[in-house]
Design an enzyme around this catalytic site. Structure first.
Site: not given
Length: 526
Positions: A260, A277
Site C-alpha cells: 500500500e 484501507h
C-alpha cells in the site's frame, strides 16, 4: 511549579479526550517541538501513528509513566524499551470494531448490487440498468473466516440481512457459535465450498499469509464473491486476478492490499470494488480512540487498572518476585498445549502445584493464554487482552491449586480440552537460571529443556526409530540440539521430543508420516 502530572498530546485526538485529561492534569498540545528536547518534562504522552517513540527517546523520558497510543497498533513504540523502564503502554484496541464491521457490510452490498460501477456509469452519462443488475444478499451464504471481535460483528449484521452465516475459527468454542447463530464449519474447505460470499477477518501470520490462493479459490463455488477488509497479505493477488478474469470468482471487494498504496492490475478489473484501507477511518472510530486512550492515560497516572496495557499487568512486587521465573515458562506451555491441540479449545485448565499455590497465580494464567493465542487472534495479544479473547471465544478458563507436588517443588500444568479430547503439558523451572523444562506431554513423562524450536513425534516403540529420525533430519540439514524419549511400555506407544537448531521445512512432516509415525509436529515457541 504545578504538582499535577504533565501530559503531552503530540497528535490531535478527540476534544472530549483532551478535556478529560485537562480536568485532571496539566496538558500541553505540542506537535512542533523537537520531542527529544521536551519529552523528559512529561509524565505521559499521547500519540497516534505519526510519532515514533524509539528506545533512545524513551531513555530520555525520565518522568514518563505511560504512553497512550490513540489507535489499535503500537508498532511505532519500542514496547520492550518502555517495559524495561516500567512505562505502561496503552492503546485503544476496540475503537475500530464497529467501523471495520460496517465497512465490510458496505462492501458486501456494493459487491452484490454493483453500486460503484453503476454510479460511475451514470456519472459518465450512461443509463445502464440491465448491465448492472445485481443479486440479493438475503438467503445467500456468507462464509466468515475468523470469528474474533470484528468477525462476530460482521456475522451479527449479516444475519440481520437474512443471510445464512457459516464460520470457521477453531479457536472459538461451539457454544459461542450457537450464541451467535452462526453455523460452525470444521474445516476451511467446508466454508469455501459453502460460501456465496466469503469475508476474511484473520490476523496475518506465517500460517495465514497467502491463505486465499489458487487452491482455495478453486475450492470456492463458481461465481462466488470475496471481501477482504482484514490484511492484504491473506490473499494471493495474482491468483485472485486469474480467478476474476476467468469468471471462477465473480467479483471481489478489497480494502487492503499486500503493498500500500496499491497501484496494480486489480484496479483495472471491472468486477473489483476497491477502497484505500478505509475500514477503520470513521470520525466516530477516531474520536472513540482519543477518548479511550485518554481514559487509559488517566488510569495509569492515578494508579488505577489500565485495561488496555500492552506490555505488563499490575502485580504486587512480592508476587512478581516468586512468579517471575515462571512467566516465560507459562507462555511456552500455553503455546505448546494449543499447538498440540491443533488450536481447538472449549476449555483451558491450569493446575499449579507446590509453592506456587500460595500466590495469586492469575498472572501465570494470563501468561498461558498469552502464549496460547499468539498468532491466533485478529489483534495483537497481550497480558491484558488474552483473557478477553478467551471470553469472546467462549473458552472457559479454570485454575486449580494444590500445595503438594509429588515430583517437583513447583509444577505448572496446562490442559486444553475440546470436543472431548484433552491435551496436557506440564513444566517446571530448574536451576538458579530458572531454565524451562517440559516434564510431561500427551500422557507421557518426559524431560527436556524447552527451546525456541521443538519437534514432537508419536510412534510405535520399536528398534531403529531414533536412527530414522536422525537420518531424516540429517538429510534435511537440520541439527538436533537435544532429544528425549518416553514410552508407555515396551513395544507400546512412544513419544519423542527434540529441540532443533534451525527451523525444519514443513514438508518434512509428510516424510515422517510416510515413514510410519503416528504424528509429527514442528512447533515454534520462541
Amino acid at each position: 511549579m504545578s504538582e499535577r502530572p504533565r501530559v503531552l498530546i503530540r497528535e490531535p485526538i478527540a476534544a472530549a479526550g483532551v478535556e478529560l485529561l485537562r480536568r485532571r492534569f496539566d496538558v500541553d498540545l505540542d506537535q512542533s517541538s523537537d520531542l527529544a528536547d521536551v519529552i523528559d518534562r512529561y509524565d505521559a504522552i499521547v500519540i497516534r501513528s505519526g510519532t515514533r517513540l524509539t528506545a533512545d527517546l524513551i531513555e530520555r523520558a525520565r518522568r514518563l509513566k505511560v504512553i497512550g497510543r490513540a489507535g489499535v497498533g503500537v508498532d511505532n513504540v519500542d514496547v520492550a524499551a518502555a517495559t524495561r523502564r516500567g512505562i505502561v503502554v496503552a492503546n485503544a484496541p476496540e475503537s475500530t470494531i464497529v467501523s471495520a464491521a460496517e465497512h465490510t457490510i458496505g462492501l458486501l452490498l456494493a459487491l452484490s448490487r454493483n453500486i460503484p460501477q453503476a454510479h460511475a456509469a451514470l456519472k459518465a452519462g450512461r443509463w445502464e440498468r440491465d448491465l448492472y443488475a445485481g443479486i440479493e444478499l438475503c438467503d445467500k451464504t456468507l462464509g466468515v473466516l475468523g470469528l474474533g471481535r470484528i468477525g462476530q460483528e460482521v456475522a451479527r449484521r449479516a444475519l440481520g440481512l437474512g443471510m445464512r452465516v457459516v464460520g470457521y475459527d477453531p479457536f472459538v468454542s461451539r457454544e459461542r457459535f450457537r450464541e451467535l447463530g452462526v453455523e460452525r464449519a470444521d474445516t476451511l474447505e467446508e466454508v469455501l465450498a459453502a460460501s456465496d460470499f466469503l469475508t476474511l477477518h484473520l490476523p496475518l501470520t506465517e500460517e495465514t499469509r497467502g491463505l486465499i490462493g489458487a487452491a482455495a479459490l478453486a475450492r470456492m463455488k463458481e461465481g462466488a464473491r470475496l471481501v477482504n477488509t482484514a490484511r492484504g497479505g491473506l490473499v494471493d493477488e495474482e491468483a485472485l486476478i486469474q480467478a476474476l478474469r476467468s469468471g471462477r470468482i465473480a467479483a471481489a471487494a478489497l480494502d487492503v492490499f499486500s503493498q500500500e498504496p496499491y497501484t496494480g492490475p486489480l484496479l483495472d478489473l471491472e468486477n473489483v470494488v476497491v477502497t484505500p484501507h478505509l475500514a477503520a477511518s470513521t470520525r466516530e472510530a477516531q474520536d472513540r480512540a482519543g477518548v479511550i486512550v485518554a481514559e487509559q492515560v488517566a488510569a495509569a497516572l492515578e494508579g488505577e487498572v489500565v485495561t488496555n496495557a500492552v506490555n505488563i499487568p499490575s502485580v504486587r512486587a512480592e508476587d512478581l518476585a516468586a512468579l517471575g521465573p515462571f512467566i516465560p515458562l507459562a507462555i511456552k506451555l500455553g503455546r505448546l498445549a494449543m499447538e498440540l491441540a491443533e488450536g481447538r479449545a472449549d476449555r483451558i485448565l491450569l493446575r499449579y502445584q507446590g509453592e506456587l499455590a500460595d500466590y495469586d497465580t492469575r498472572l501465570l494464567t494470563v501468561a498461558v493464554l498469552n502464549g496460547a493465542f499468539q498468532g491466533r487472534a485478529d489483534q495483537p495479544v497481550n497480558y491484558v487482552n488474552a483473557p478477553v479473547i478467551a471470553a469472546e471465544r467462549g473458552i472457559e478458563v479454570e485454575e486449580e491449586k494444590r500445595r503438594a507436588s509429588p515430583r517437583y517443588t513447583n509444577l505448572v500444568a496446562v490442559s486444553v480440552i475440546a470436543d472431548g479430547r484433552e491435551v496436557t503439558v506440564e513444566g517446571t523451572t530448574i536451576g538458579r537460571e530458572g531454565r524451562h523444562w517440559l516434564v510431561a506431554a500427551l500422557g507421557f513423562q518426559i524431560e527436556i529443556e524447552l527451546d525456541d524450536l521443538m519437534a514432537f513425534f508419536l510412534y510405535d516403540d520399536r528398534p531403529g526409530v531414533i536412527g530414522r529420525v536422525g537420518s531424516l533430519f540429517g538429510n534435511a540439514g537440520i541439527n538436533i540440539a537435544n532429544m528425549a524419549v518416553s514410552r508407555t511400555n515396551r513395544g507400546g506407544k512412544a513419544l519423542m521430543a527434540l529441540s532443533l537448531d534451525t527451523p525444519a521445512p514443513p514438508e518434512l512432516v509428510d516424510r515422517f508420516l510416510e515413514a510410519g509415525f503416528d504424528d509429527a509436529r514442528f512447533i515454534t515457541l520462541g
